[in-house]
Design a protein around this motif. Structure first.
Motif, PDB file in Angstrom:
ATOM      1  N   ASN A 164       0.673  -0.950  -0.403  1.00  0.00           N
ATOM      2  CA  ASN A 164      -0.153   0.449   0.456  1.00  0.00           C
ATOM      3  C   ASN A 164       0.798   1.235  -0.277  1.00  0.00           C
ATOM      4  O   ASN A 164       1.783   1.423   1.110  1.00  0.00           O
ATOM      5  CB  ASN A 164      -0.838   0.147   0.998  1.00  0.00           C
ATOM      6  N   SER A 174       0.881   5.299   0.565  1.00  0.00           N
ATOM      7  CA  SER A 174      -0.168   6.598   1.210  1.00  0.00           C
ATOM      8  C   SER A 174       0.529   7.964   0.824  1.00  0.00           C
ATOM      9  O   SER A 174       1.607   8.469   0.264  1.00  0.00           O
ATOM     10  CB  SER A 174      -0.387   5.889   2.189  1.00  0.00           C
ATOM     11  N   SER A 197      -4.672   6.515   0.619  1.00  0.00           N
ATOM     12  CA  SER A 197      -3.861   5.888  -0.050  1.00  0.00           C
ATOM     13  C   SER A 197      -3.867   5.686  -1.866  1.00  0.00           C
ATOM     14  O   SER A 197      -5.594   6.436  -2.321  1.00  0.00           O
ATOM     15  CB  SER A 197      -4.642   4.382   0.260  1.00  0.00           C
ATOM     16  N   GLN A 199      -2.278   0.211  -4.797  1.00  0.00           N
ATOM     17  CA  GLN A 199      -1.816  -0.559  -3.820  1.00  0.00           C
ATOM     18  C   GLN A 199      -1.240  -1.876  -5.027  1.00  0.00           C
ATOM     19  O   GLN A 199      -1.777  -1.604  -6.433  1.00  0.00           O
ATOM     20  CB  GLN A 199      -2.784  -1.270  -4.149  1.00  0.00           C
TER      21      GLN A 199
END
Length: 430
Positions: A42, A44, A287, A290
């Protein structure tokens, strides 16, 4: 007869169907559910900003070292940096001004000392004839004293012989006293001149007859006090400038780091969740993308908990993905009881994990071939369910029967290598 034969055939078909259905459970441990899984990376936003370069679309491969996304900070740190640089410029200007004041005062001080030395030299030269005159006066007074002494002695002899009167002796004695006093006066004047001459080259440098030296000394003392004050303030400003330079250097590095965010992909994978389009605003901590890490795939298998100790780490499993005709083998990496709470925040698939009477087995699948367009387009089979079987314990009765049937031409145990896995990689499940 045909009806009886038909019934027999139907019964045989039903028995065969039941046997085909029950046979796997009789010869192996069969999973109640199994799902292919893999970790998610992930990304961010480290600050509030705008997307300058979005990620690739979903299911597109990203290579290791490739820039994933680029963000630009909407709240630039340049304002504080410019304020600090302005303060640094002001301090530098003050330091330059203090240096100039120091040089100017040093030049004035040197001029005053030169003037004082010139006055001392002139006064010293002026004292030379004065001292010579005082020396001559002493010599004259000495001669007059010697003359008065001889005259007094001569008068005393004449008084004893009766040639002169005592009055003449008194006059001669008075003249002698005057000559002695005159000599003492001339010596005192000479000593006074010597003291005045010597004080010209002394620490105070005071002329007893003029206040010119006193004015010069007063100005020199004032300049020394000002130089000491400027020196102290100069040291303070220089220390502030050095600290401000370090602060500006740190703020500059931080401003560069916070100006843009361009993370590089650490391991090859597939875009699982793409970012918004170019120009979209993102908030701090949001976020933005991914990436699916296909190099650490694993299979989450659920089994009845009564088989927990029969499937230890290292057990070989036979796997067949639903919808596929291929089978392959894989190795058990770990097992969890029904009460375990594994970390699932970074896993792509979310199978059912809450069971009343069951446990989870982690089976390693290894890396997927990202060069295969089919594997990449299916997200490395993440989320697909599978049929997983584990061989019975060698000493169990059903295992012995299975081996016996295999000796009479039955189905041989499977030993097929994986068709889309490369090697078993460590799996992070906690």
């Amino acid at each position: 007869m045909p009806i009886t034969l038909l019934r027999v055939l139907i019964a045989l078909v039903l028995l065969a169907a039941v046997g085909f259905t029950v046979a796997p459970y009789a010869t192996s441990y069969v999973s109640t559910s199994a799902v292919v899984n893999a970790p998610l990376i992930n990304v961010s936003a480290p600050f509030s900003g705008t997307i300058i370069q979005p990620t690739k679309p979903v299911s597109v491969i990203v290579e290791s070292g490739e820039t994933l996304i680029e963000l630009k900070n909407s709240q630039s740190q340049r304002g504080a940096l410019q304020a600090a640089q302005t303060r640094l410029g002001a301090l530098s200007g003050e330091i330059v001004g203090m240096d100039k004041q120091t040089r100017d005062l040093a030049r004035i001080r040197a001029d005053l000392i030169a003037r004082r030395d010139a006055l001392v030299e002139a006064r010293t030269a002026w004292f030379i004839p004065r001292l010579a005159e005082a020396t001559a006066n002493i010599s004259r007074a000495t001669t007059a004293l010697q003359k008065a002494q001889r005259n007094s002695q001569r008068i005393e002899k004449l008084v004893k012989s009766g040639s002169v009167t005592p009055t003449n002796a008194s006059d001669a004695s008075a003249e002698l006293s005057v000559a002695i006093a005159n000599l003492a006066q001339q010596k005192a004047a000479f000593d006074q001149l010597k003291v005045e001459r010597d004080t010209l080259n002394g620490a105070m440098g005071i002329d007893l007859t003029s206040n010119g030296f006193e004015q010069i000394e007063y100005r020199l003392n004032e300049i020394d006090v000002r130089l000491a004050d400027i020196s102290a303030r100069l040291l303070e400003r220089q220390a502030q400038r050095a600290g401000l330079k370090n602060q500006i250097r740190t703020m500059g590095l931080e401003a560069i780091r916070q100006e843009s965010f361009k993370p590089n992909v650490t391991t090859s994978g597939i875009i699982w969740e793409a970012s918004a389009r170019e120009g979209t605003t993102v908030a701090f901590g949001e976020s933005v993308a991914q990436v699916l890490d296909c190099s650490r795939r694993f299979l989450e298998v659920q089994l009845p908990e009564r088989h927990f100790e029969n499937i230890p780490t290292g057990t070989i499993a036979t796997v067949q993905l639903k919808g596929s005709t291929d089978r392959f083998t894989a190795e058990v990496l770990a097992a969890y009881g029904s009460g375990a709470r594994p970390n699932r925040e970074m896993q792509a698939a979310s199978p059912r994990i809450i069971t009343i009477d069951g446990f989870r087995v982690i089976v390693g699948l290894g890396s997927a071939n990202l060069k295969d367009a089919i594997a990449a387009g299916s997200f490395c089979d993440v989320g697909r369910t599978a049929d997983v079987r584990f061989d019975l314990h060698q000493d169990s009765l059903l295992s012995r029967i299975s081996r016996l049937l295999s000796g009479f031409g039955g189905t041989a145990p499977l030993n097929v290598e994986p068709t889309f896995g490369q090697e078993t990689a460590p799996i992070e499940t906690e």
